[in-house]
Design a protein around this motif. Structure first.
Motif, PDB file in Angstrom:
ATOM      1  N   THR A 128     108.475  12.324 -17.967  1.00 13.57           N
ATOM      2  CA  THR A 128     109.654  11.457 -17.792  1.00 13.57           C
ATOM      3  C   THR A 128     109.207   9.997 -17.714  1.00 13.57           C
ATOM      4  O   THR A 128     108.044   9.694 -17.458  1.00 13.57           O
ATOM      5  CB  THR A 128     110.456  11.818 -16.514  1.00 13.57           C
ATOM      6  N   ASP A 129     110.153   9.107 -17.924  1.00 11.94           N
ATOM      7  CA  ASP A 129     109.886   7.661 -17.915  1.00 11.94           C
ATOM      8  C   ASP A 129     109.579   7.196 -16.484  1.00 11.94           C
ATOM      9  O   ASP A 129     110.413   7.370 -15.586  1.00 11.94           O
ATOM     10  CB  ASP A 129     111.147   6.957 -18.457  1.00 11.94           C
ATOM     11  N   GLU A 131     109.529   4.230 -15.383  1.00  8.60           N
ATOM     12  CA  GLU A 131     110.111   2.916 -15.067  1.00  8.60           C
ATOM     13  C   GLU A 131     110.989   2.928 -13.796  1.00  8.60           C
ATOM     14  O   GLU A 131     110.878   2.023 -12.963  1.00  8.60           O
ATOM     15  CB  GLU A 131     110.894   2.376 -16.279  1.00  8.60           C
ATOM     16  N   ALA A 160     104.554  12.198 -13.347  1.00 11.20           N
ATOM     17  CA  ALA A 160     104.624  10.964 -14.148  1.00 11.20           C
ATOM     18  C   ALA A 160     104.251   9.771 -13.284  1.00 11.20           C
ATOM     19  O   ALA A 160     104.673   8.656 -13.537  1.00 11.20           O
ATOM     20  CB  ALA A 160     106.038  10.807 -14.703  1.00 11.20           C
TER      21      ALA A 160
END
Ligand code: FAD
Ligand code: FES
Length: 482
Positions: A128-129, A131, A160
């Motif tokens: 997953t991202d 950010e 992640a």
């Protein structure tokens, strides 16, 4: 099954209220909130008595995972967006102060409760991202918290990355509560059935108090206050695993499939599978946790499992302060959204000032009388959910013969032309219960994982025979034909 905390700590029993009594301050509930608030008020020189429906620590505090952290999921970027930078800063500072509050008390009193300092991590799922984690780390660090993003997460499976908060803590909650309640006046098995002005009515007598603090998890006085319209309850599940690795830190999975991990001595606690109380008709929560345990910690062995629930406010901030503007001598601490270790300490710090007529810097943030724009959509959703629960009551559920209920299970059936809840015990005997929640009348649901009758509206729970486990309801649902 009892939690590992309850299995490893016996708190000496207390007698029920012996009859009518007068006191300066009455606190309802001897969980983490009630005990910490009472200790703070007693330390400030006030006369305090606690009225507890069951036993000290027998409520949700007995089922916690007992992480003491200001890292409440990914809350800070969201709080800055939905409230303001100063409000988010107050939230951060008050919860960090709560961690220090535990350290100070445990050190000063020499409490043996396994307090350990460690880092807390919120982890992203692999692939997953990262950010949102980085954004949270930036927001939390800007508020002065010991936060940073790290790709180096000390877990035996991939992530992640994570937001890491340094210098957080974990402990044994009941060993702490046992020591803290030692010098407090607590009447156990004394359920408060009604409160009017300065009088608390129980089955053992009436307590008259100048000031009253509701630390009973879900406030049961509906008017004024209407807490039932401002929060719901969510339940989650915990496994204690032996032969699993010892983890250096406390961990939470972000996003869908949320999970929680911490070590306690040679055991690993794996939590998760949360859902709104009263909405677990299909069950299987423990089984899914077991599948996760087998995948992540092969060779581990389950030694205990339990579940607990907490009150979820719509804007992500607990209710700590005056119960309602029309009751200046009533106070409340609730809506801890599964972070009640620090929230209980924050409540003790804030209420120690408010109950004595002074102010506290965080009082406006936690004020139960806030009705800000941020809270309104959530409050509207609570109302809709309650209406849905009520409407369901008049729907025709297809008649199910009680004969089809397997042993040790319950279901809603038509019995003698009346809709009732029926539990079939292991010997085959049927135990009917009233299926309308005595709180506000929503239809109860059978929860196959906990073998309880649970209310989807505000989270009251009853055992399989209909005895009240937790409110806001105040009565049993044992059927008159039982
Ligand atoms: C699975 C799970 C894991 C969690 N893990 C964490 C964690 O790691 N860290 C964290 O910070 N938080 C955690 N929490 C949240 C935390 O456990 C709770 O917020 C906290 O224990 C609530 O404490 P309390 O004193 O408000 O409630 P309780 O412990 O439920 O105490 C309320 C008391 O009031 C009594 N009572 C109720 N009604 C009456 C009445 N009418 N008269 C008299 N007495 C009454 C009850 O019997 C009870 O003893 C977790 C929650 C869950 C569900
Ligand atoms: S808990 Fe409110 S109606 Fe059941």
């Amino acid at each position: 099954m009892r939690s590992i905390w309850a299995q490893t700590c016996e708190i000496p029993p207390r007698a029920p209220l012996p009859g009518d009594l007068e006191t300066e301050i009455a606190v309802v509930g001897a969980g983490m909130a009630g005990v910490l608030i009472s200790a703070a008020l007693q330390e400030a020189g006030h006369q305090v008595v606690i009225l507890e429906a069951e036993r000290i620590g027998s409520g949700q505090t007995g089922g916690t995972t007992a992480k003491i952290t200001s890292q409440h999921g990914l809350c800070y970027a969201a709080l800055v967006r939905s409230m303001s930078l100063p409000a988010a800063k107050l939230y951060a500072q008050s919860n960090e102060a709560a961690i220090q509050g535990y350290r100070r008390i445990i050190l000063e009193r020499g409490i043996d409760c396994g307090l350990e300092t460690c880092s807390s991590y919120v982890c992203g799922a692999p692939g997953t991202d990262p950010e949102p984690l980085m954004e949270e780390a930036r927001a939390a660090a800007a508020l002065g918290l010991p936060a940073a993003f790290t790709a180096d997460v000390p877990l035996p499976f991939p992530t992640a990355g994570a937001v890491r908060f340094k210098a957080q803590a974990q402990f044994h909650p009941l060993q702490f509560l046992k020591a803290m309640s030692d010098e407090l006046t607590v009447f156990e098995h004394t359920r408060v059935q009604a409160v009017e002005d300065h009088a608390l009515f129980t089955g053992h007598g009436t307590v008259r108090a100048e000031r009253i603090v509701f630390a009973c998890h879900f406030p049961f006085v509906d008017l004024p206050g209407m807490y039932f319209a401002r929060m719901h309850q969510e339940r989650s599940y915990v496994l204690a695993l032996a032969h699993a690795p010892r983890l250096e830190g406390m961990f939470l999975g972000s996003g869908a499939g949320h999970w929680s991990l911490r070590s306690y001595r040679d055991l690993l606690l794996l939590g998760g599978e949360g859902h709104r109380t009263g909405e677990n008709g299909d069950g299987g929560r423990y089984d899914r946790l077991r599948e996760r345990a087998a995948a992540w910690f092969p060779g581990s062995r389950e030694v205990a499992h339990w579940s607990a629930q907490d009150c979820m406010p719509p804007d992500g901030v607990p209710y700590i302060g005056r119960y309602a503007s029309s009751r200046p001598d009533w106070f409340v601490a609730t809506g801890f959204q599964k972070w009640g270790m620090t929230a209980s300490m924050v409540a003790a710090m804030v209420l120690r000032e408010l109950v004595c007529g002074r102010d506290h810097p965080a009082a406006s943030l936690y004020s139960p009388s806030r009705w800000e724009a941020a809270a309104l959509p959530g409050i509207a959703a609570e109302g809709w959910h309650a209406v849905k629960g009520l409407a369901k009551r008049s729907l025709q559920i297809p008649t199910e013969a009680a004969a089809h209920i397997p042993p040790d299970h319950g279901a809603v059936v038509s019995l003698h032309g009346e809709k009732v809840g029926v539990y079939r015990d292991e010997e085959g005997a049927l135990h009917p219960v009233e299926i309308r929640c005595p709180h506000l009348g929503c239809q109860l649901e059978w929860d196959p994982d906990t073998r309880t009758w649970d209310c989807p509206c505000h989270g009251s729970r009853f055992d399989r025979f209909g005895h009240l486990l937790s409110g806001p309801a105040l009565e049993d649902i044992v059927h008159e034909d039982a």
